[in-house]
Design a protein around this motif. Structure first.
Motif, PDB file in Angstrom:
ATOM      1  N   LYS A 413       0.817  -1.214   0.000  1.00 46.95           N
ATOM      2  CA  LYS A 413       0.000   0.000   0.000  1.00 46.95           C
ATOM      3  C   LYS A 413       0.855   1.270   0.000  1.00 46.95           C
ATOM      4  O   LYS A 413       0.330   2.373  -0.124  1.00 46.95           O
ATOM      5  CB  LYS A 413      -0.930   0.002   1.215  1.00 46.95           C
ATOM      6  CG  LYS A 413      -1.961  -1.122   1.187  1.00 46.95           C
ATOM      7  CD  LYS A 413      -2.865  -1.077   2.413  1.00 46.95           C
ATOM      8  CE  LYS A 413      -3.871  -2.217   2.371  1.00 46.95           C
ATOM      9  NZ  LYS A 413      -4.753  -2.229   3.581  1.00 46.95           N
ATOM     10  N   PHE A 414       2.153   1.103   0.154  1.00 43.27           N
ATOM     11  CA  PHE A 414       3.060   2.240   0.148  1.00 43.27           C
ATOM     12  C   PHE A 414       3.309   2.671  -1.292  1.00 43.27           C
ATOM     13  O   PHE A 414       3.775   1.896  -2.126  1.00 43.27           O
ATOM     14  CB  PHE A 414       4.381   1.865   0.830  1.00 43.27           C
ATOM     15  CG  PHE A 414       5.375   2.989   0.937  1.00 43.27           C
ATOM     16  CD1 PHE A 414       5.075   4.138   1.645  1.00 43.27           C
ATOM     17  CD2 PHE A 414       6.615   2.894   0.317  1.00 43.27           C
ATOM     18  CE1 PHE A 414       5.995   5.168   1.749  1.00 43.27           C
ATOM     19  CE2 PHE A 414       7.544   3.917   0.412  1.00 43.27           C
ATOM     20  CZ  PHE A 414       7.231   5.061   1.130  1.00 43.27           C
ATOM     21  N   ASN A 440       4.515   7.837  -0.269  1.00 38.61           N
ATOM     22  CA  ASN A 440       3.531   8.289   0.719  1.00 38.61           C
ATOM     23  C   ASN A 440       2.562   7.170   1.069  1.00 38.61           C
ATOM     24  O   ASN A 440       2.334   6.226   0.300  1.00 38.61           O
ATOM     25  CB  ASN A 440       2.774   9.530   0.219  1.00 38.61           C
ATOM     26  CG  ASN A 440       2.122   9.325  -1.124  1.00 38.61           C
ATOM     27  OD1 ASN A 440       1.183   8.549  -1.262  1.00 38.61           O
ATOM     28  ND2 ASN A 440       2.618  10.018  -2.148  1.00 38.61           N
ATOM     29  N   PHE A 441       2.001   7.320   2.232  1.00 37.88           N
ATOM     30  CA  PHE A 441       1.031   6.375   2.760  1.00 37.88           C
ATOM     31  C   PHE A 441       0.063   7.151   3.636  1.00 37.88           C
ATOM     32  O   PHE A 441       0.473   7.835   4.591  1.00 37.88           O
ATOM     33  CB  PHE A 441       1.731   5.291   3.581  1.00 37.88           C
ATOM     34  CG  PHE A 441       0.800   4.337   4.264  1.00 37.88           C
ATOM     35  CD1 PHE A 441       0.088   3.384   3.537  1.00 37.88           C
ATOM     36  CD2 PHE A 441       0.620   4.382   5.646  1.00 37.88           C
ATOM     37  CE1 PHE A 441      -0.775   2.507   4.169  1.00 37.88           C
ATOM     38  CE2 PHE A 441      -0.237   3.507   6.281  1.00 37.88           C
ATOM     39  CZ  PHE A 441      -0.943   2.564   5.540  1.00 37.88           C
ATOM     40  N   PHE A 446       6.957   9.141   3.637  1.00 39.06           N
ATOM     41  CA  PHE A 446       7.889   8.295   4.383  1.00 39.06           C
ATOM     42  C   PHE A 446       9.081   7.927   3.515  1.00 39.06           C
ATOM     43  O   PHE A 446       9.044   8.038   2.287  1.00 39.06           O
ATOM     44  CB  PHE A 446       7.209   6.988   4.829  1.00 39.06           C
ATOM     45  CG  PHE A 446       6.149   7.148   5.875  1.00 39.06           C
ATOM     46  CD1 PHE A 446       6.461   7.006   7.225  1.00 39.06           C
ATOM     47  CD2 PHE A 446       4.832   7.427   5.513  1.00 39.06           C
ATOM     48  CE1 PHE A 446       5.486   7.143   8.189  1.00 39.06           C
ATOM     49  CE2 PHE A 446       3.848   7.562   6.477  1.00 39.06           C
ATOM     50  CZ  PHE A 446       4.173   7.420   7.823  1.00 39.06           C
ATOM     51  N   ILE A 447      10.126   7.463   4.193  1.00 43.25           N
ATOM     52  CA  ILE A 447      11.253   6.811   3.523  1.00 43.25           C
ATOM     53  C   ILE A 447      11.435   5.441   4.172  1.00 43.25           C
ATOM     54  O   ILE A 447      11.478   5.337   5.401  1.00 43.25           O
ATOM     55  CB  ILE A 447      12.556   7.613   3.671  1.00 43.25           C
ATOM     56  CG1 ILE A 447      12.389   9.031   3.149  1.00 43.25           C
ATOM     57  CG2 ILE A 447      13.702   6.926   2.929  1.00 43.25           C
ATOM     58  CD1 ILE A 447      13.613   9.899   3.349  1.00 43.25           C
ATOM     59  N   ILE A 460      12.325   2.892   8.917  1.00 47.17           N
ATOM     60  CA  ILE A 460      11.173   3.588   8.348  1.00 47.17           C
ATOM     61  C   ILE A 460      11.169   4.982   8.956  1.00 47.17           C
ATOM     62  O   ILE A 460      11.119   5.134  10.174  1.00 47.17           O
ATOM     63  CB  ILE A 460       9.847   2.878   8.664  1.00 47.17           C
ATOM     64  CG1 ILE A 460       9.840   1.473   8.052  1.00 47.17           C
ATOM     65  CG2 ILE A 460       8.670   3.697   8.123  1.00 47.17           C
ATOM     66  CD1 ILE A 460       8.585   0.690   8.377  1.00 47.17           C
ATOM     67  N   MET A 461      11.260   5.998   8.100  1.00 47.15           N
ATOM     68  CA  MET A 461      11.334   7.371   8.587  1.00 47.15           C
ATOM     69  C   MET A 461      10.190   8.194   8.031  1.00 47.15           C
ATOM     70  O   MET A 461       9.822   8.062   6.856  1.00 47.15           O
ATOM     71  CB  MET A 461      12.664   8.019   8.194  1.00 47.15           C
ATOM     72  CG  MET A 461      13.882   7.409   8.871  1.00 47.15           C
ATOM     73  SD  MET A 461      15.377   8.323   8.463  1.00 47.15           S
ATOM     74  CE  MET A 461      16.558   7.486   9.541  1.00 47.15           C
ATOM     75  N   LEU A 462       9.648   9.042   8.882  1.00 39.16           N
ATOM     76  CA  LEU A 462       8.606   9.958   8.464  1.00 39.16           C
ATOM     77  C   LEU A 462       9.258  11.261   8.018  1.00 39.16           C
ATOM     78  O   LEU A 462      10.133  11.804   8.697  1.00 39.16           O
ATOM     79  CB  LEU A 462       7.641  10.238   9.620  1.00 39.16           C
ATOM     80  CG  LEU A 462       6.558  11.295   9.387  1.00 39.16           C
ATOM     81  CD1 LEU A 462       5.595  10.850   8.294  1.00 39.16           C
ATOM     82  CD2 LEU A 462       5.811  11.582  10.682  1.00 39.16           C
ATOM     83  N   LEU A 463       8.840  11.751   6.851  1.00 40.46           N
ATOM     84  CA  LEU A 463       9.339  13.032   6.358  1.00 40.46           C
ATOM     85  C   LEU A 463       8.440  14.146   6.875  1.00 40.46           C
ATOM     86  O   LEU A 463       7.229  14.150   6.640  1.00 40.46           O
ATOM     87  CB  LEU A 463       9.332  13.050   4.829  1.00 40.46           C
ATOM     88  CG  LEU A 463      10.557  12.496   4.100  1.00 40.46           C
ATOM     89  CD1 LEU A 463      10.317  12.533   2.599  1.00 40.46           C
ATOM     90  CD2 LEU A 463      11.805  13.281   4.449  1.00 40.46           C
TER      91      LEU A 463
END
Length: 473
Positions: A413-414, A440-441, A446-447, A460-463
């Protein structure tokens, strides 16, 4: 009667009536002349010493202000329950500890070992960032971690109290950083023989407070195992003299831009360095530049210009600031650098750059550059990550997984928008080759980093994107 005749008559009268000779008159005149010159030179020297004293006192007072801010922010951190609040607090703490360390490095206190104090300032910033990341991942902050925060706050309060006493000693005239700087070892030997080294005794009290300071074990940029890592760019290097370090500092800043440059301290953390205080040619008499040059090989460790900008004076956007920073890095010999994340505060942008080899971004090889958003002037650089990790050529073997195979390892889903290969730091000493998937999700960016050999999701990192920048958490 001519002027010449009048002078001859006057000379004759002096000689006959008073017993003076022309030579005596000349001697008196010269004495008056050189006496006046001596008074002028004395006043000039006194003014210079006072200016130096004022510079040291300013650095000390600004350091105290920064540390008091840290104490306040730590108290707030113990109350924070949301990632948003902890984010603001963590950024405030990082900014305050950076300025505290910079001002500490300007003081002429190389005779006092402040390794534990420097370590404390580094870990305070990193620890609050670690808690912020936990909150963002919906993880509970444990009782032990809150106790660690409480402990950090208690040490910060003790530090504030001791330095507050030193501040009172400065106001009363019992402490003189300028005298210490000018007289050097002579001052120290005299003070110690009389058991009157007020500065050394006071700062030793600061360091004693950290004798029982606990090591904070966590996977952060200043955890114990990273601090013990050997800087790759210094391995097998040669130690340089303070005079050579001064030359390197002057060349880096630009000799034409310098009014004076003085060695103020020696940094004895994981990378040892000579620290200099530079007074630039500027109409702003309060402006100064601090710069640290590594003892081994003579690299610039950090440089910080205190010129204030103000958000109301911003004229450049992040792209323009990035172009200025990249041009600066290229001019200083840092080739193949690519920009990643950035933020801004008070009219100054801080931009992260990483080295790139064979289309692989080497995130451990980090350099931070500060750019003034009013005119694009470079106001700072920090190269510790680069010095700790950089190698001109890394021997990287081909990955076991293809990009498509790695993509299958993440949530379908990403929505992936961008893919590249990257080397990321892990557990302090390990660098892992990964596929970096940006996307995006559920309306958030995210990365995701997938191990290019094992297929494991490493990070897993949030931008966090806003008008103030782009950061990862």
């Amino acid at each position: 009667m001519s002027v010449k005749d009048g002078f001859e008559k006057f000379k004759h009268r002096i000689k006959e009536k008073d017993g003076f000779t022309i030579a005596a008159c000349v001697a008196v005149a010269l004495a008056v002349l050189f006496g006046g010159t001596g008074i002028y030179e004395y006043k000039k020297a006194a003014d210079f010493k006072q200016n130096v004293e004022n510079q040291y006192n300013r650095a000390f007072h600004e350091m105290i202000d920064s540390l008091r801010n840290v104490d306040t922010y730590l108290a707030k951190a113990m109350l924070a329950k949301s990632p948003e609040q902890m984010s603001v607090i963590a950024m405030d703490i990082e900014r305050s500890t950076t300025f505290a360390k910079a001002n500490l490095g300007q003081l002429p206190i190389s005779h006092v070992n402040l390794e534990k104090t420097s370590k404390f300032l580094a870990q305070v910033s990193a620890y609050t960032n670690m808690l912020y990341n936990k909150m963002l991942s919906n993880e509970e902050i444990t009782d032990d971690e809150y106790n660690n925060l409480r402990s950090l706050s208690a040490y910060s309060t003790e530090l504030d109290n001791i330095l507050g006493d030193m501040q009172n000693e400065i106001y009363s005239g019992n402490i003189s950083f300028g005298r210490m700087a000018f007289e050097g070892n002579k001052f120290m030997q005299k003070a110690q023989s009389m058991d009157n080294d007020v500065i050394g005794i006071s700062l030793s009290k600061v360091e004693e407070k950290f004798q029982d300071y606990p090591s904070l074990i966590y996977d952060g940029p200043f955890s114990e195992h990273i601090e013990k890592q050997e800087p790759q760019m210094l391995v097998g290097g040669q130690e340089i003299s303070p005079d050579r370090a001064r030359e390197i500092a002057a060349e880096f800043i630009g000799k034409d831009n310098i009014k004076s440059i003085e060695l103020t301290a020696e940094e004895n953390s994981s990378i040892q360095a000579y620290c200099f205080n530079v007074q630039p040619n500027s109409v702003d008499k309060n402006r100064n530049i601090c710069i640290a040059i590594t003892k081994i090989n003579g690299y610039v460790l950090w440089c910080l210009d205190n010129r204030g900008v103000g958000s109301e004076n911003e004229k450049l956007d992040f792209k323009q600031a990035g172009d200025k920073a990249l041009e600066f890095l290229n001019s200083k010999g840092y080739a193949n650098m690519v920009q990643s994340y950035y933020d801004k505060a008070d009219g100054v942008a801080t931009l992260n750059f990483s080295y790139k080899q064979d289309n692989i971004t080497m995130y451990p090889d980090l350099i931070k550059v500060r750019v003034a958003l009013d005119n694009g002037e470079i106001l700072g650089i920090e190269t510790k990550g680069y010095l700790m990790s950089h190698k001109d050529i890394r021997n990287i073997t081909a990955p076991n997984l293809s990009p498509d195979e790695a993509l299958k390892k993440i949530n379908s889903k990403f929505d992936v928008k961008f893919t590249q290969m990257a080397l990321i730091p892990k557990d302090g000493k390990r660098d892992i080759l990964c596929y970096e998937f940006k996307g995006n999700f559920e309306d958030k960016n995210f990365i995701i980093y997938v191990n290019a050999n094992t297929g494991v999701e490493e990070e897993i990192m949030l931008l966090i994107e806003s008008e103030d920048g782009v950061l990862t958490i």
